[in-house]
Design an enzyme around this catalytic site. Structure first.
Site, short mmCIF file in Angstrom:
data_model
loop_
_atom_site.label_atom_id
_atom_site.label_comp_id
_atom_site.label_asym_id
_atom_site.label_seq_id
_atom_site.Cartn_x
_atom_site.Cartn_y
_atom_site.Cartn_z
CG ASN A 240 11.77 -33.96 -14.29
OD1 ASN A 240 11.79 -32.74 -14.43
ND2 ASN A 240 12.87 -34.67 -14.09
CD1 TRP A 241 6.88 -32.02 -18.79
CD2 TRP A 241 6.34 -29.85 -18.87
NE1 TRP A 241 5.55 -31.93 -19.14
CE2 TRP A 241 5.20 -30.61 -19.20
CE3 TRP A 241 6.23 -28.45 -18.85
CZ2 TRP A 241 3.97 -30.02 -19.52
CZ3 TRP A 241 5.01 -27.87 -19.16
CH2 TRP A 241 3.90 -28.65 -19.50
CE LYS A 242 14.28 -35.81 -17.39
NZ LYS A 242 15.27 -36.87 -17.56
CG HIS B 226 16.25 -35.77 -11.64
ND1 HIS B 226 17.19 -36.06 -12.61
CD2 HIS B 226 15.09 -36.32 -12.05
CE1 HIS B 226 16.61 -36.76 -13.57
NE2 HIS B 226 15.34 -36.94 -13.25
CD GLU C 131 18.26 -35.54 -16.09
OE1 GLU C 131 17.57 -34.51 -15.99
OE2 GLU C 131 17.88 -36.55 -16.73
CD GLU D 139 13.60 -40.49 -11.39
OE1 GLU D 139 12.68 -40.51 -12.22
OE2 GLU D 139 14.41 -39.56 -11.32
N GLY E 260 15.90 -41.74 -19.35
CA GLY E 260 16.11 -41.18 -20.68
C GLY E 260 16.83 -42.11 -21.64
CB SER F 53 12.63 -45.59 -19.99
OG SER F 53 13.85 -44.93 -20.29
N GLY G 210 9.81 -38.55 -17.38
CA GLY G 210 10.45 -37.49 -18.16
C GLY G 210 9.87 -37.43 -19.56
N GLY G 211 10.53 -38.08 -20.50
CA GLY G 211 10.17 -37.99 -21.93
C GLY G 211 8.70 -38.17 -22.23
C1 PEP Z 1 13.12 -38.49 -15.10
O1 PEP Z 1 13.41 -37.44 -15.61
O2 PEP Z 1 13.04 -38.54 -13.86
C2 PEP Z 1 12.90 -39.66 -15.94
C3 PEP Z 1 12.59 -40.79 -15.36
O3 PEP Z 1 13.04 -39.49 -17.30
P1 PEP Z 1 12.58 -40.56 -18.44
O4 PEP Z 1 11.16 -40.93 -18.13
O5 PEP Z 1 12.70 -39.79 -19.72
O6 PEP Z 1 13.47 -41.73 -18.35
#
Ligand code: PEP
Length: 255
Positions: free
Chosen positions: A9-11, A97, A99, A169, A175, A215, A236-237
């Protein structure tokens, strides 16, 4: 047997040159990865979805979106419909999500409306659920997850739609660098699988993918995905750089 899903997930990251460069760098390296073991997905920003789909054509890389409108068509400025995404062959869409829930006040009810649109247009949904830190500390994780499951899926026959993916999640792990331990994550995943079994029967429950997100990175993916009910990750990251994303794909493909 469920394949392991490694979904990025590049956000709101990467401009077009960076996104294109990432895919061009990744694709030749995916040839070494066994496609019968993993499904590889990336969700860039809406504006690059079509270009990346074209770039990834013929490869095992699936490109999807990070959200979708709950409306079919019409005067909804700034929204992107499931119909539009289907018309460019988007493979999947992430909905709910944390966010979106937090910054755009999305409710389970709205997420269900989006889910219905995706199913109508035959796009695979990845439905995110998860508790906040306060909820975990108040020991109400199970209630929160069950409420989200019921709110997102009530009245939806997942037996007809086993392609639906659920992403657990924990909000406190997204994040933040804090990851749920494999045991903590597995406990919730097993509870989700039990709920699916009680609602839809074991055949459907066994077919549905339940991803972990929060994470996840190369040094914890193996322990997490080795758990019986963790079928991959929403990342994500660590999905933003080819090196770390590819490393995770390679590890997952060997589990
Ligand atoms: C996400 O964006 O769904 C996520 C899990 O981000 P991260 O891996 O950066 O925690």
């Amino acid at each position: 047997m469920r394949k392991i899903i490694v979904a990025g997930n590049w956000k709101m990251n990467h401009n077009y040159d960076q996104a294109k460069g990432f895919v061009e760098d990744l694709l030749p390296q995916l040839k070494e990865v066994k496609s019968d073991r993993v499904e590889i997905m990336i969700a860039p920003t809406f504006v690059f979805v079509q270009n990346l789909i074209e770039l990834a054509e013929g490869s095992q890389l699936q490109i999807g979106a990070q959200d979708v409108s709950s409306h079919e068509i019409g005067a909804f400025t700034g929204e992107v419909s499931a119909q539009m995404l289907a018309s460019i062959n988007a493979n999947f869409v992430i909905i709910g999500h944390s966010e979106r829930r937090e910054y755009h006040h999305e409710s389970d009810r709205l997420i269900k409306e989006k889910l219905i649109k995706l199913l109508d247009h035959k796009i695979r949904p990845i439905v995110c659920i998860g508790e906040t830190l306060d909820q975990r500390e108040d020991a109400i994780t199970q209630d929160v997850i069950l409420t989200q499951l019921k709110g997102c899926f009530a009245g939806i026959d997942l037996a007809d739609n086993p392609q639906v993916v659920i992403a657990y999640e924990p909000v406190w792990a997204i994040g933040t660098g804090k990851t749920a331990t494999p045991e903590m994550a597995e406990e919730v995943h097993a509870m989700i699988r039990d709920w699916l079994t009680s609602e839809y029967g074991s055949e459907t429950a066994e077919a549905i993918h339940i991803l972990y997100g929060g994470s996840m990175k190369a040094d914890n993916i193996e322990a997490l995905v080795s758990q019986p009910n963790i079928d991959g990750g929403l990342i994500g990251g660590a999905s933003l750089k080819v090196v770390s994303y590819l490393e995770m794909i390679k590890i997952a493909s060997k589990i």
